[in-house]
Write a protein that holds these residues in place. Structure first.
Motif, PDB file in Angstrom:
ATOM      1  N   ALA A 130       0.785  -1.472  -0.130  1.00  0.00           N
ATOM      2  CA  ALA A 130       0.109  -0.152   0.155  1.00  0.00           C
ATOM      3  C   ALA A 130       0.851   1.476  -0.008  1.00  0.00           C
ATOM      4  N   HIS A 131       2.171   1.563   0.874  1.00  0.00           N
ATOM      5  CA  HIS A 131       2.998   2.573   0.382  1.00  0.00           C
ATOM      6  C   HIS A 131       3.938   2.407  -0.721  1.00  0.00           C
ATOM      7  N   ASP A 132       4.070   1.784  -1.122  1.00  0.00           N
ATOM      8  CA  ASP A 132       5.074   1.136  -2.389  1.00  0.00           C
ATOM      9  C   ASP A 132       6.423   0.871  -1.372  1.00  0.00           C
ATOM     10  N   LEU A 133       6.808   0.625  -0.249  1.00  0.00           N
ATOM     11  CA  LEU A 133       8.014   0.507   0.041  1.00  0.00           C
ATOM     12  C   LEU A 133       8.623  -0.593  -0.811  1.00  0.00           C
ATOM     13  N   VAL A 134       9.700  -1.419  -0.802  1.00  0.00           N
ATOM     14  CA  VAL A 134      10.258  -2.684  -1.235  1.00  0.00           C
ATOM     15  C   VAL A 134      10.810  -3.192  -0.403  1.00  0.00           C
ATOM     16  N   LEU A 135      10.347  -4.388  -0.736  1.00  0.00           N
ATOM     17  CA  LEU A 135      10.694  -5.852  -0.499  1.00  0.00           C
ATOM     18  C   LEU A 135      12.232  -6.667  -0.865  1.00  0.00           C
ATOM     19  N   ASN A 136      12.934  -6.512   0.154  1.00  0.00           N
ATOM     20  CA  ASN A 136      14.812  -6.709  -0.244  1.00  0.00           C
ATOM     21  C   ASN A 136      14.668  -8.863   0.195  1.00  0.00           C
ATOM     22  N   LEU A 137      14.793  -9.078  -0.691  1.00  0.00           N
ATOM     23  CA  LEU A 137      14.790 -10.507   0.043  1.00  0.00           C
ATOM     24  C   LEU A 137      16.680 -11.442  -0.638  1.00  0.00           C
ATOM     25  N   HIS A 138      16.683 -11.562   1.283  1.00  0.00           N
ATOM     26  CA  HIS A 138      17.774 -12.734   0.696  1.00  0.00           C
ATOM     27  C   HIS A 138      17.619 -13.531   0.401  1.00  0.00           C
ATOM     28  N   GLY A 139      17.303 -14.339  -0.660  1.00  0.00           N
ATOM     29  CA  GLY A 139      16.386 -15.737  -0.946  1.00  0.00           C
ATOM     30  C   GLY A 139      17.421 -17.029  -0.520  1.00  0.00           C
ATOM     31  N   GLU A 140      17.339 -17.406   0.551  1.00  0.00           N
ATOM     32  CA  GLU A 140      17.991 -18.524   0.778  1.00  0.00           C
ATOM     33  C   GLU A 140      17.072 -19.642   1.364  1.00  0.00           C
ATOM     34  N   ALA A 141      17.196 -21.056   1.468  1.00  0.00           N
ATOM     35  CA  ALA A 141      16.524 -21.828   1.868  1.00  0.00           C
ATOM     36  C   ALA A 141      16.785 -21.945   2.803  1.00  0.00           C
ATOM     37  N   PRO A 142      16.527 -22.252   4.152  1.00  0.00           N
ATOM     38  CA  PRO A 142      18.082 -22.678   6.027  1.00  0.00           C
ATOM     39  C   PRO A 142      19.093 -23.904   5.155  1.00  0.00           C
ATOM     40  N   SER A 143      19.895 -24.404   5.556  1.00  0.00           N
ATOM     41  CA  SER A 143      19.981 -25.900   4.503  1.00  0.00           C
ATOM     42  C   SER A 143      19.378 -26.748   5.723  1.00  0.00           C
ATOM     43  N   SER A 144      19.276 -28.187   5.323  1.00  0.00           N
ATOM     44  CA  SER A 144      18.531 -29.448   5.764  1.00  0.00           C
ATOM     45  C   SER A 144      18.758 -30.603   5.120  1.00  0.00           C
ATOM     46  N   PRO A 145      19.532 -31.134   6.237  1.00  0.00           N
ATOM     47  CA  PRO A 145      19.961 -32.195   5.650  1.00  0.00           C
ATOM     48  C   PRO A 145      19.072 -33.470   5.224  1.00  0.00           C
ATOM     49  N   ALA A 146      17.978 -33.038   5.533  1.00  0.00           N
ATOM     50  CA  ALA A 146      16.687 -34.543   5.595  1.00  0.00           C
ATOM     51  C   ALA A 146      15.734 -34.036   4.493  1.00  0.00           C
ATOM     52  N   ASN A 147      16.070 -32.572   4.057  1.00  0.00           N
ATOM     53  CA  ASN A 147      15.009 -31.845   2.755  1.00  0.00           C
ATOM     54  C   ASN A 147      15.942 -31.874   1.636  1.00  0.00           C
ATOM     55  N   GLY A 148      17.828 -32.040   2.025  1.00  0.00           N
ATOM     56  CA  GLY A 148      18.719 -32.301   0.805  1.00  0.00           C
ATOM     57  C   GLY A 148      18.615 -30.822   0.023  1.00  0.00           C
TER      58      GLY A 148
END
Length: 365
Positions: A130-148
């Motif tokens: 609504a206020h037109d602010l930018v969302l900046n994403l550090h685009g990584e999923a947490p490491s997870s051996p169970a999920n590869g």
């Protein structure tokens, strides 16, 4: 050399849409190097200790930066945190704060207070839309051996979240920061919306996994990946789509933090320091790509350099180059310094490609 045509080339001042300037003695050491890299506009990350989660904290930090370098435009951000509310976002918009940075919890430097579940921030994202602010994403999923999931595919594992956020908040401006993979480049292209963009760092245009695996000063998060991934980033820089622009993620750490602490038994801090050579490193990486046959010299035009290092980012963030400042590229015998030392001598920071030859930049009067 492949890009000798750019000797004495005049360009608009570079705008760097992802920098870490820290605080204290490190801040005092690195902020004066911003313009040495041909940069007059920087988008400042909020992951201090404590993180910047309030407007007064952001404005206080801004004042500190401006005292050190009044000739740089500093664009400020808040740290996505459970204490943020729609009211905080409205206050931030009134104060001229440009965006909010999301860090996955515990994944990178000073991210302990980061995001576990993005859905818990829906009201904040709606307010940002609504206020037109930018969302900046550090685009990584947490490491997870169970999920590869490991550091080598953590970015790719995150990409469905990027698509979900855009689908839920289609008017929200989103930047997937520091792309490192072919998958990320393709994901940003495939979304198609002018509301989703991505930054590419200078160092990821140089590095693959083999480089950082043996050099702590080339280790960052997300990590550099395969030769194919590097090639995809290089080609994205010159593709003319407007979807990719410069965000160096320059991240200064004292030598001790990059070498395992004073006892050398701790973990190596993630981050590559490129601030004093931001423009020079991009031009050098594109030159190297031409020499390697990844690009042709005709792929790297003056328009390509202007757009990637200034135009596309300024357009997306709505930050014009009001000062009309220009830089000029030079080809001299300049070398990247081996170390940057604070005035007291207590802080030493090693820049990327230390000791290597580099392009030079000068500011035009």
């Amino acid at each position: 050399m492949a890009l000798d045509a750019f000797r004495d080339c005049e360009l608009p001042a570079t705008a760097d849409f992802h920098v870490h300037l820290r605080d204290g003695e490190t801040m005092e050491t690195v902020v004066p190097t911003i313009r040495r890299g041909g940069v007059n506009t920087v988008y400042v990350m909020p992951n201090l200790l404590p993180p910047i989660t309030t407007v007064p904290h952001a404005l206080s930090y801004l004042a500190s930066l401006q005292r050190l370098e009044p000739n740089v435009t500093f664009l400020m951000t808040l740290y996505l945190h459970p204490t943020l509310t729609p009211g905080t976002i409205a206050e931030a918009a009134r104060a001229g704060i440009a965006g909010v940075k999301a860090y996955p919890a515990g994944l990178t430097t000073n991210s302990a207070a980061g995001v576990v579940d993005y859905a818990t921030f829906d009201a904040v994202f709606a307010a940002m839309e609504a206020h037109d602010l930018v969302l900046n994403l550090h685009g990584e999923a947490p490491s997870s051996p169970a999920n590869g999931v490991s550091v080598l595919n953590a970015e790719e594992a995150f990409l469905p979240t990027l698509a979900e956020l855009h689908a839920k908040f289609p008017r929200l401006r989103i930047v997937l920061e520091h792309c490192t993979s072919k998958a990320a480049v393709e994901a940003v292209r495939s979304i198609g919306s002018d509301r989703v963009r991505a930054t590419i760092t200078a160092h990821h245009l140089w590095l693959t996994v083999d480089d950082w695996a043996g050099d702590p000063f080339a280790f960052c998060k997300p990590v550099a990946k395969s030769a194919e991934d590097r090639q995809a980033l290089i080609r994205a820089v010159v593709d003319g789509s407007g979807k990719f622009f410069l965000g160096t993620d320059s991240a200064p750490h004292p030598v001790q933090a990059k070498t395992g602490g004073t006892d050398r038994k701790g973990k190596i801090a993630a981050g590559v320091f490129t601030q004093p050579y931001a423009t020079q490193l991009v031009v050098g990486a594109l030159e190297k790509a031409c020499e390697e046959g990844i690009l042709k010299a005709e792929d790297v035009t003056k328009e390509v350099l202007e757009n990637f290092m200034s135009g596309y980012g300024r357009y997306f963030y709505r930050v014009p180059n009001d000062k009309k400042e220009k830089i000029v590229l030079r080809k001299r015998d300049e070398r990247v310094v081996d170390v940057l030392t604070s005035k007291s001598g207590r802080v030493e920071i090693v820049p990327f490609r230390r000791g290597e030859n580099t392009w030079s930049v000068e500011w035009l009067p």
